[in-house]
Design a protein around this motif. Sequence first.
Motif, short mmCIF file in Angstrom:
data_model
loop_
_atom_site.label_atom_id
_atom_site.label_comp_id
_atom_site.label_asym_id
_atom_site.label_seq_id
_atom_site.Cartn_x
_atom_site.Cartn_y
_atom_site.Cartn_z
N ASN A 90 2.13 1.93 -3.47
CA ASN A 90 1.07 2.56 -4.28
C ASN A 90 0.88 4.01 -3.88
O ASN A 90 0.67 4.88 -4.73
N TYR A 91 0.97 4.27 -2.58
CA TYR A 91 0.81 5.65 -2.12
C TYR A 91 1.94 6.54 -2.63
O TYR A 91 1.70 7.70 -2.98
N ILE A 130 0.85 -1.20 0.00
CA ILE A 130 0.00 0.00 0.00
C ILE A 130 0.88 1.25 0.00
O ILE A 130 0.60 2.22 -0.72
N ILE A 148 -6.61 3.02 -2.95
CA ILE A 148 -5.72 3.02 -1.78
C ILE A 148 -6.55 3.06 -0.49
O ILE A 148 -6.26 2.34 0.46
#
Length: 173
Positions: A14-15, A11, A72
């Motif tokens: 992706n952030y 995550i 997200i």
Amino acid sequence: MDEVVETLRKIEENYKLFQQQQFSFIRALEHTREEAHDSVRPVSSIVQVQCYKDHHCYNATDRRILNMFISICNDLRNLCQKLGTVHPGDSVSNGLVEKCKVLLNDSNDLTAIRATYPHGVVNYLSLEEARNRYGGVVSLIPIVIDTMREWITYMKRHLLPKLQDREFQKYKY
């Protein structure tokens, strides 16, 4: 626990991609707010971003970045659900999980939250944008990620050693 750490790491990756495109995210919100004739009200919830994307987004680039934000948030929400089931916690760890759940609630009012140092997400906004329109929505993800990291650290330091000791005691002759 390893699965939780790995999921959070993915995550965060992706952030980082999303963070590099923060100006695109702000532009997408501006475009969709103009289409919605909603330029006065601040962006205050995840469901509001979803509504802008579903009903007022006519540009593929805008749709992609808004989808990225929502994705997200959904990944964080799923991880938050997993945190509560991984290990029975105490009041501190349960409080951290509850904080994440409240922040990630679709209709939670985000206008009052602001990410602080070391997160510069709010600093990249103009003063008016930061104060009035987008400060809460750009602060949501870093605050939730920090809270989840805090949960992991707390669990590793305080509760996992106790659980491991109990398991060891069970099998001790």
